[in-house]
Design a protein around this motif. Structure first.
Motif, PDB file in Angstrom:
ATOM      1  N   SER A 144      15.366 -13.863 -22.750  1.00 47.58           N
ATOM      2  CA  SER A 144      16.740 -13.649 -22.287  1.00 47.58           C
ATOM      3  C   SER A 144      16.992 -12.168 -22.045  1.00 47.58           C
ATOM      4  CB  SER A 144      17.716 -14.176 -23.335  1.00 47.58           C
ATOM      5  OG  SER A 144      17.563 -13.453 -24.539  1.00 47.58           O
ATOM      6  N   ASN A 145      15.963 -11.327 -22.223  1.00 47.02           N
ATOM      7  CA  ASN A 145      16.136  -9.894 -21.995  1.00 47.02           C
ATOM      8  C   ASN A 145      16.476  -9.645 -20.524  1.00 47.02           C
ATOM      9  OD1 ASN A 145      15.620  -7.005 -21.618  1.00 47.02           O
ATOM     10  ND2 ASN A 145      14.615  -7.083 -23.609  1.00 47.02           N
ATOM     11  N   ARG A 146      17.569  -8.890 -20.272  1.00 44.21           N
ATOM     12  CA  ARG A 146      17.988  -8.617 -18.889  1.00 44.21           C
ATOM     13  C   ARG A 146      16.924  -7.809 -18.150  1.00 44.21           C
ATOM     14  NH1 ARG A 146      21.089 -11.643 -16.413  1.00 44.21           N
ATOM     15  NH2 ARG A 146      21.534  -9.969 -14.956  1.00 44.21           N
ATOM     16  N   PHE A 147      16.188  -6.981 -18.909  1.00 51.58           N
ATOM     17  CA  PHE A 147      15.089  -6.229 -18.308  1.00 51.58           C
ATOM     18  C   PHE A 147      13.833  -7.089 -18.339  1.00 51.58           C
ATOM     19  CE2 PHE A 147      16.978  -1.932 -18.310  1.00 51.58           C
ATOM     20  CZ  PHE A 147      16.390  -1.451 -17.146  1.00 51.58           C
ATOM     21  N   GLY A 173      10.078  -3.199 -16.468  1.00 53.11           N
ATOM     22  CA  GLY A 173      10.727  -1.929 -16.158  1.00 53.11           C
ATOM     23  C   GLY A 173      10.025  -1.277 -14.977  1.00 53.11           C
ATOM     24  N   THR A 174       9.452  -2.101 -14.097  1.00 49.80           N
ATOM     25  CA  THR A 174       8.650  -1.577 -12.994  1.00 49.80           C
ATOM     26  C   THR A 174       9.303  -1.839 -11.634  1.00 49.80           C
ATOM     27  OG1 THR A 174       7.391  -3.621 -13.248  1.00 49.80           O
ATOM     28  CG2 THR A 174       6.413  -1.647 -14.139  1.00 49.80           C
ATOM     29  N   GLY A 175      10.520  -2.421 -11.674  1.00 52.33           N
ATOM     30  CA  GLY A 175      11.284  -2.569 -10.430  1.00 52.33           C
ATOM     31  C   GLY A 175      10.570  -3.403  -9.369  1.00 52.33           C
ATOM     32  N   ILE A 215       5.433  -1.094 -21.584  1.00 52.48           N
ATOM     33  CA  ILE A 215       6.508  -1.247 -20.609  1.00 52.48           C
ATOM     34  C   ILE A 215       6.655   0.052 -19.810  1.00 52.48           C
ATOM     35  CG2 ILE A 215       9.017  -1.665 -20.420  1.00 52.48           C
ATOM     36  CD1 ILE A 215       8.835  -3.098 -23.119  1.00 52.48           C
ATOM     37  N   LEU A 216       7.113  -0.054 -18.567  1.00 49.25           N
ATOM     38  CA  LEU A 216       7.513   1.115 -17.761  1.00 49.25           C
ATOM     39  C   LEU A 216       6.329   1.832 -17.133  1.00 49.25           C
ATOM     40  CD1 LEU A 216      10.303   2.454 -17.115  1.00 49.25           C
ATOM     41  CD2 LEU A 216       9.849   4.090 -18.920  1.00 49.25           C
ATOM     42  N   MET A 249       7.799  -6.276 -31.386  1.00 51.93           N
ATOM     43  CA  MET A 249       8.844  -6.604 -30.414  1.00 51.93           C
ATOM     44  C   MET A 249       9.063  -8.109 -30.441  1.00 51.93           C
ATOM     45  SD  MET A 249       9.460  -5.244 -26.469  1.00 51.93           S
ATOM     46  CE  MET A 249       9.668  -3.497 -26.768  1.00 51.93           C
ATOM     47  N   ASP A 256      13.419  -6.953 -32.147  1.00 44.80           N
ATOM     48  CA  ASP A 256      13.364  -6.513 -30.761  1.00 44.80           C
ATOM     49  C   ASP A 256      12.946  -7.674 -29.860  1.00 44.80           C
ATOM     50  OD1 ASP A 256      13.687  -3.441 -30.226  1.00 44.80           O
ATOM     51  OD2 ASP A 256      12.651  -3.551 -32.138  1.00 44.80           O
ATOM     52  N   THR A 257      13.855  -8.125 -29.008  1.00 50.07           N
ATOM     53  CA  THR A 257      13.536  -9.199 -28.070  1.00 50.07           C
ATOM     54  C   THR A 257      12.769  -8.623 -26.892  1.00 50.07           C
ATOM     55  OG1 THR A 257      15.536 -10.395 -28.699  1.00 50.07           O
ATOM     56  CG2 THR A 257      14.530 -10.993 -26.602  1.00 50.07           C
ATOM     57  N   THR A 282      10.627  -8.048 -23.336  1.00 48.61           N
ATOM     58  CA  THR A 282      10.878  -8.234 -21.905  1.00 48.61           C
ATOM     59  C   THR A 282      10.001  -9.337 -21.327  1.00 48.61           C
ATOM     60  OG1 THR A 282       9.251  -6.472 -21.608  1.00 48.61           O
ATOM     61  CG2 THR A 282      11.564  -5.877 -21.413  1.00 48.61           C
ATOM     62  N   ARG A 342       0.495   3.642 -28.410  1.00 46.87           N
ATOM     63  CA  ARG A 342      -0.069   3.991 -27.104  1.00 46.87           C
ATOM     64  C   ARG A 342      -1.246   4.944 -27.185  1.00 46.87           C
ATOM     65  NH1 ARG A 342       3.593   5.741 -22.549  1.00 46.87           N
ATOM     66  NH2 ARG A 342       3.429   7.633 -23.782  1.00 46.87           N
ATOM     67  N   LEU A 384      11.450  -0.259 -32.807  1.00 51.30           N
ATOM     68  CA  LEU A 384      10.403   0.208 -31.895  1.00 51.30           C
ATOM     69  C   LEU A 384      10.803   1.521 -31.230  1.00 51.30           C
ATOM     70  CD1 LEU A 384       9.361  -3.190 -30.363  1.00 51.30           C
ATOM     71  CD2 LEU A 384       8.007  -1.743 -31.877  1.00 51.30           C
ATOM     72  N   GLY A 387      18.054  -4.207 -22.349  1.00 48.32           N
ATOM     73  CA  GLY A 387      17.986  -5.564 -21.795  1.00 48.32           C
ATOM     74  C   GLY A 387      18.391  -6.646 -22.767  1.00 48.32           C
ATOM     75  N   TYR A 388      18.144  -6.433 -24.063  1.00 48.44           N
ATOM     76  CA  TYR A 388      18.510  -7.499 -25.014  1.00 48.44           C
ATOM     77  C   TYR A 388      19.801  -7.203 -25.759  1.00 48.44           C
ATOM     78  CZ  TYR A 388      16.294  -4.865 -28.949  1.00 48.44           C
ATOM     79  OH  TYR A 388      15.942  -3.932 -29.890  1.00 48.44           O
TER      80      TYR A 388
END
Lengths: 413, 413
Positions: free
Chosen positions: A53-56, A91-93, A126-127, A190, A233-234, A236, A412, B315, B335-336
């Motif tokens: 349900s994450n908008r992103f 987050g990559t459009g 992400i991103l 996450m 953390d939900t 993406t 990372r 995170l 997003g969440y």
């Protein structure tokens, strides 16, 4: 670090007729690791999914939704799933969407199917742009080594910070017919799914009509992946997919009213709960597995709200990590959960069988050593009785340790 | 561990005429530490407060509310505040209320005032009985050593896991009259105030009518203590108190429309923001101080919702601890956050002056080394532009470190 993680014997993961799995080392982010998975599904299978349900939401999630929609209108079924780790393509459009679509197109070309018959999945950082060339270059090898017996290797190939591959397998008899289920999941961080978890794939060989499978996937997600949290953390990229290959001798399940549906639903829910709990047991830095059960609520929503407030509280989680029965922190979390007309004078709190708080205050008979005894265990039940209704909810979570901070501070690097 | 915590010179904390402060070592939980504070207020002062929204509010919070209500109906003003550390007197049911009332009664007896003229406060462990006898035994010494110059010692005496005492002082000129403000706070953990923070006391010598002070305390809390979070845990004991001693030559402020009110309001807000930010700078295990500013929202509520989702994400917090520009985690939190009609294609994300994400995707000009440069700083601004309105909100928070886990795993030992 995983908590009572059951040992998984690769030879005990049953093949599901009509489903094959192949992997590749495509160097998406790091060399020498399985990071691409292809799951092929024979013609005639039905597939359904629920997503974050994450908008992103990630580009592949958007494409999955489109392709599942296309299946409904075209009647052309899903024939392949492709999963990469190392990069979430979130987050990559618009460029991210192009990459997800190109991935489907290439796999479709190689497999001789339509691009809309492919579902793409990504998990990782992400991103950052997903290296499409590497992913495409890995697809032939993954297609090449597909086997029905590759469930364990498939579980390995979708791991990120997971320390152990996660897979379950079941065989159940329904109306005298054997139905085989196998599934894999990944998680670790996450993790507070809101529709489904990071990635979960569960296949079985019963035939299920599309509308019934759509209902089933929601039923199952709400009782399994939607009941776990590691860090609140939900993601993406959360996706949970059911594949019904239809190869079992069981007649097709075409209604949610039939006894066969109920039997299948319960078997699938059981397997999905096991997969979801494996994610918690291997939660980043987890040393304790906690079941939070809230009873006596007016509705399930408020029970879940309180269970999640407990499950997300860093103070509760660190106290469990320390085996310290600093249980007032649980009351504090109940109190700020947002149930505004809660009468705390009616609340009882149990830790396993120990009654810690009674009618909103400390149980006069509660002794610190009893709390201490339970806190030292690696599996602990927190039970909250609200005394205002008949609803209840259960979630599963883990503690917050030094190791969680280390893993996420270094992810990372 | 505190982040850019300004050095506080005890001699620069101005006495506030009409207010004296005295402390004692009462051994509430541990020996040899200041753990009881009495603040005395001369007759004629007005006092107002805001308190936690936690349903499991502590016994002293309930008694504070009753006594402040009593003040309104009886006209008899508040004359003393008593604070203990080491025990929160929360989750203690009816016996806890009796203890809070007995504390007020004993202080009233010693000071020659009515019990309803005393406000009690507690902070420390939840769910354990407060040792009333020790607290009562400490009161005479605290009354004995009251001085107007004791603001620094008062700040010391309300510390729990705080590593540094927190105090601010200001002098402002309003309509040609000098107004002096001094205040103290404590915090460190279980910090996501929802009405006010753990404990904050701010006194000034202007005279303010009770209804005006009631409005002022809400205005100030919403712009200071209600804008910080450390771990998202709303405490059972949050209390923020304003004391207007009325000894300044400034004529009494009797309306929120007067220029004097506006000047006083801004001075009090400024001091309260400083106190609130000190709590974050000394947050448990904090190594970074982050300002999260969300702009371009439809209303303040959704801006706050998104700011808090970022500020609470383990995170995001661990990435800042590691100085790792893993900034997709911020997008995931946006997003969440629960703003369900958010168009992520309109969102820009800045880290200080660096444009990281543009129109919902990675800014093509963004270079990892720019993100890295900002992440290494100890003060970082996260700026989110939603592009859907004119509202904005700012919160202050800190990172999540190994030290946070250590402190909260060891808190009671």
């Amino acid at each position: 670090m995983a908590v009572n993680f059951p040992s998984i014997d690769p030879t005990q993961l049953h093949p599901v007729a009509g489903v094959t799995l192949g992997w590749a080392e495509a160097h998406i982010r790091k060399p020498n690791r399985k990071d691409v998975l292809v799951i092929s599904v024979d013609e005639g299978a039905t597939v359904a999914g629920v997503f974050t349900s994450n908008r992103f939401c990630a580009a592949p999630v958007t494409v999955c939704r489109e392709h599942l929609e296309h299946v409904r209108s075209s009647g052309k079924g899903i024939r392949a799933l492709v999963v990469n780790t190392g990069n979430a393509n979130a987050g990559t459009g618009e460029p991210g969407l192009v990459i997800a679509r190109e991935t489907c197109k290439e796999l479709a070309r190689l497999a001789g199917i339509a691009p809309e018959q492919v579902l793409p999945f990504s998990t990782g950082v992400i991103l950052e742009p997903l290296p499409l060339d590497r992913l495409k270059a890995g697809l032939p090898a993954a297609l090449e080594n597909r086997k029905a017996a590759h469930w364990y290797e498939a579980a390995q190939s979708i791991m990120t910070t997971d320390t152990l591959p996660k897979a379950v397998s079941r065989q159940v008899t329904i109306d005298g017919h054997t139905v085989t289920l196998s599934g894999i999941s990944k998680g670790a961080g996450m993790i507070k799914p809101n529709m489904a978890t990071m990635l979960g794939f569960l296949a079985f060989d019963a035939a299920v009509a599309q509308p019934v499978l759509d209902a089933l996937v929601k039923h199952v997600a709400d009782r399994s992946f939607n009941c776990i949290t590691i860090d609140g953390d939900t993601s993406t990229n959360d996706s949970f997919i059911l594949i019904a290959s239809g190869k079992s001798s069981l007649p097709a399940v075409t209604s949610t009213d039939s006894p066969a549906y109920v039997a299948l639903r319960d078997a699938v829910t059981d397997a999905a709960q096991a997969l979801a709990q494996l994610i918690v047991r291997d939660g980043e830095g987890a040393t304790k597995f906690m079941t939070v059960q809230v009873e006596g609520g007016r509705d399930v929503a408020e029970c879940r709200q309180i269970a999640y407030a407990i499950g997300h509280s860093p103070l509760v989680k660190t106290a469990f990590y320390a085996s310290d029965p600093n249980l007032g922190r649980i009351l504090a979390a109940i109190g700020y959960a947002g149930v505004n007309d809660l009468d705390v004078g009616k609340i009882d709190l149990y830790l396993d069988d120990v009654l810690v708080a009674k009618a909103g205050g400390r149980n006069p008979d509660y002794r610190e050593e009893d709390g201490q005894r339970v806190m030292k265990k690696s599996e602990i039940a927190i039970r909250v009785l609200l005394g205002r209704g008949d609803a209840q909810a259960t979630i599963w979570t883990c503690d917050l340790s030094h190791e969680y901070v280390s893993i996420n501070a270094d992810y990372r690097s």
